[in-house]
Design a protein around this motif. Structure first.
Motif, PDB file in Angstrom:
ATOM      1  N   ASP A  24       0.851  -1.190   0.000  1.00  0.00           N
ATOM      2  CA  ASP A  24       0.000   0.000   0.000  1.00  0.00           C
ATOM      3  C   ASP A  24       0.887   1.240   0.000  1.00  0.00           C
ATOM      4  N   HIS A  25       0.995   1.833  -1.166  1.00  0.00           N
ATOM      5  CA  HIS A  25       1.825   3.023  -1.327  1.00  0.00           C
ATOM      6  C   HIS A  25       0.969   4.264  -1.549  1.00  0.00           C
ATOM      7  N   ALA A  26      -0.292   4.227  -1.160  1.00  0.00           N
ATOM      8  CA  ALA A  26      -1.195   5.348  -1.428  1.00  0.00           C
ATOM      9  C   ALA A  26      -0.685   6.654  -0.826  1.00  0.00           C
ATOM     10  N   ALA A  27      -0.213   6.620   0.388  1.00  0.00           N
ATOM     11  CA  ALA A  27       0.257   7.852   1.036  1.00  0.00           C
ATOM     12  C   ALA A  27       1.495   8.406   0.329  1.00  0.00           C
ATOM     13  N   ALA A  28       2.453   7.537   0.032  1.00  0.00           N
ATOM     14  CA  ALA A  28       3.666   7.982  -0.664  1.00  0.00           C
ATOM     15  C   ALA A  28       3.333   8.483  -2.064  1.00  0.00           C
ATOM     16  N   GLN A  29       2.449   7.789  -2.741  1.00  0.00           N
ATOM     17  CA  GLN A  29       2.026   8.221  -4.067  1.00  0.00           C
ATOM     18  C   GLN A  29       1.368   9.601  -3.984  1.00  0.00           C
ATOM     19  N   GLY A  30       0.530   9.800  -2.988  1.00  0.00           N
ATOM     20  CA  GLY A  30      -0.124  11.088  -2.802  1.00  0.00           C
ATOM     21  C   GLY A  30       0.861  12.222  -2.567  1.00  0.00           C
ATOM     22  N   ARG A  31       1.904  11.945  -1.771  1.00  0.00           N
ATOM     23  CA  ARG A  31       2.929  12.971  -1.515  1.00  0.00           C
ATOM     24  C   ARG A  31       3.679  13.327  -2.795  1.00  0.00           C
ATOM     25  N   ILE A  32       4.025  12.308  -3.568  1.00  0.00           N
ATOM     26  CA  ILE A  32       4.757  12.568  -4.820  1.00  0.00           C
ATOM     27  C   ILE A  32       3.880  13.353  -5.787  1.00  0.00           C
ATOM     28  N   ILE A  33       2.619  12.976  -5.896  1.00  0.00           N
ATOM     29  CA  ILE A  33       1.715  13.698  -6.801  1.00  0.00           C
ATOM     30  C   ILE A  33       1.563  15.150  -6.349  1.00  0.00           C
ATOM     31  N   ALA A  34       1.459  15.367  -5.050  1.00  0.00           N
ATOM     32  CA  ALA A  34       1.389  16.745  -4.543  1.00  0.00           C
ATOM     33  C   ALA A  34       2.654  17.510  -4.909  1.00  0.00           C
ATOM     34  N   ASP A  35       3.808  16.869  -4.770  1.00  0.00           N
ATOM     35  CA  ASP A  35       5.073  17.519  -5.119  1.00  0.00           C
ATOM     36  C   ASP A  35       5.168  17.800  -6.619  1.00  0.00           C
ATOM     37  N   LEU A  36       4.609  16.922  -7.442  1.00  0.00           N
ATOM     38  CA  LEU A  36       4.602  17.168  -8.888  1.00  0.00           C
ATOM     39  C   LEU A  36       3.837  18.452  -9.214  1.00  0.00           C
ATOM     40  N   GLY A  37       2.784  18.709  -8.457  1.00  0.00           N
ATOM     41  CA  GLY A  37       1.993  19.916  -8.678  1.00  0.00           C
ATOM     42  C   GLY A  37       2.738  21.201  -8.379  1.00  0.00           C
ATOM     43  N   THR A  38       3.785  21.100  -7.580  1.00  0.00           N
ATOM     44  CA  THR A  38       4.566  22.289  -7.229  1.00  0.00           C
ATOM     45  C   THR A  38       5.988  22.243  -7.787  1.00  0.00           C
ATOM     46  N   ALA A  39       6.287  21.225  -8.573  1.00  0.00           N
ATOM     47  CA  ALA A  39       7.628  21.115  -9.161  1.00  0.00           C
ATOM     48  C   ALA A  39       7.907  22.345 -10.021  1.00  0.00           C
ATOM     49  N   LEU A 159      -3.097  15.133 -16.331  1.00  0.00           N
ATOM     50  CA  LEU A 159      -2.334  16.369 -16.149  1.00  0.00           C
ATOM     51  C   LEU A 159      -2.655  17.049 -14.823  1.00  0.00           C
ATOM     52  N   ALA A 160      -3.840  16.825 -14.298  1.00  0.00           N
ATOM     53  CA  ALA A 160      -4.166  17.364 -12.975  1.00  0.00           C
ATOM     54  C   ALA A 160      -3.287  16.721 -11.904  1.00  0.00           C
ATOM     55  N   LEU A 161      -2.863  15.489 -12.138  1.00  0.00           N
ATOM     56  CA  LEU A 161      -1.984  14.785 -11.200  1.00  0.00           C
ATOM     57  C   LEU A 161      -0.510  15.072 -11.475  1.00  0.00           C
ATOM     58  N   ASN A 162      -0.170  15.182 -12.750  1.00  0.00           N
ATOM     59  CA  ASN A 162       1.213  15.462 -13.132  1.00  0.00           C
ATOM     60  C   ASN A 162       1.220  16.428 -14.318  1.00  0.00           C
ATOM     61  N   PRO A 163       1.326  17.720 -14.044  1.00  0.00           N
ATOM     62  CA  PRO A 163       1.308  18.706 -15.122  1.00  0.00           C
ATOM     63  C   PRO A 163       2.540  18.668 -16.026  1.00  0.00           C
ATOM     64  N   TRP A 164       3.517  17.856 -15.679  1.00  0.00           N
ATOM     65  CA  TRP A 164       4.754  17.775 -16.454  1.00  0.00           C
ATOM     66  C   TRP A 164       4.754  16.645 -17.481  1.00  0.00           C
ATOM     67  N   LEU A 165       3.673  15.916 -17.621  1.00  0.00           N
ATOM     68  CA  LEU A 165       3.626  14.819 -18.590  1.00  0.00           C
ATOM     69  C   LEU A 165       3.935  15.319 -20.001  1.00  0.00           C
ATOM     70  N   GLU A 166       4.717  14.548 -20.724  1.00  0.00           N
ATOM     71  CA  GLU A 166       5.001  14.896 -22.125  1.00  0.00           C
ATOM     72  C   GLU A 166       3.723  14.917 -22.957  1.00  0.00           C
ATOM     73  N   GLU A 167       2.744  14.117 -22.560  1.00  0.00           N
ATOM     74  CA  GLU A 167       1.486  14.041 -23.309  1.00  0.00           C
ATOM     75  C   GLU A 167       0.699  15.355 -23.265  1.00  0.00           C
ATOM     76  N   ARG A 168       1.134  16.301 -22.436  1.00  0.00           N
ATOM     77  CA  ARG A 168       0.436  17.596 -22.375  1.00  0.00           C
ATOM     78  C   ARG A 168       0.456  18.275 -23.736  1.00  0.00           C
ATOM     79  N   ALA A 169       1.430  17.940 -24.568  1.00  0.00           N
ATOM     80  CA  ALA A 169       1.505  18.501 -25.916  1.00  0.00           C
ATOM     81  C   ALA A 169       0.317  18.064 -26.773  1.00  0.00           C
TER      82      ALA A 169
END
Length: 179
Positions: A24-39, A159-169
């Motif tokens: 169960d990595h839900a908490a760690a995944q949530g922290r990383i996703i939050a950090d992606l939003g502020t990267a 993209l709401a979870l990771n705005p840096w995805l290459e697929e944003r193009a």
């Protein structure tokens, strides 16, 4: 008859074993996703994304990890059709492990079997709705099926979870709307 039973048991070790629950990595995944939003940089986002991949590929046990690694090696070697068989075994052994479905979906996608890929992506997302790679893979798969409006909705969710995805193009914005 005994020899056949012995051969069967040696050839299919996963059949006799029971897959434990996936970590169960839900908490760690949530922290990383939050950090992606502020990267602030693509490099920072790439490092965070590697962390997500470490979580997603943390298999339930050594047997599952071996199946996952074998399938992924076949994908990297350009052999997606053979990789499907490895992922079939992984999904049969660990039906609650999202990455088995996600990787099999990728193998199907590489073979342009978008319908099969979509089924597996939906299964992966049912297990882990915040699996960014499965979301972006689903968007690409929907595009492959010509379901562009749905693809845009799923791409926006990724993209709401990771705005840096290459697929944003691939994001289509209505005229006059800036993102």
């Amino acid at each position: 008859m005994r020899m056949m039973s012995l051969i069967f048991m040696l050839a299919t070790p996963a059949v006799a074993e029971i897959c434990p629950a996936a970590p169960d990595h839900a908490a760690a995944q949530g922290r990383i996703i939050a950090d992606l939003g502020t990267a602030r940089t693509a490099t920072e986002a790439a490092i965070l994304t590697q962390g997500l991949w470490r979580l997603w590929t943390d298999a339930p046990d050594a047997t599952a990890k071996a199946m996952l690694d074998a399938g992924m090696a076949l994908l990297q070697g350009g052999r997606p059709a053979i990789a499907v068989a490895r992922f079939d075994a992984l999904v049969a052994y660990c039906p609650d492990y999202a990455e088995g479905y996600n990787q099999r979906a990728f193998a199907f996608y590489l073979q342009r079997d978008f319908a099969a890929a979509l089924v597996d992506l939906d299964a992966a997302l049912a297990i882990n709705p915040r699996h960014v790679a499965a979301l972006s893979g689903k968007a690409l798969t929907l595009m492959g099926l010509g379901r562009d409006a749905e693809a845009q909705t799923v791409l926006r969710a990724a993209l709401a979870l990771n705005p840096w995805l290459e697929e944003r193009a691939l994001l289509v914005t209505p005229p006059g709307v800036e993102l």
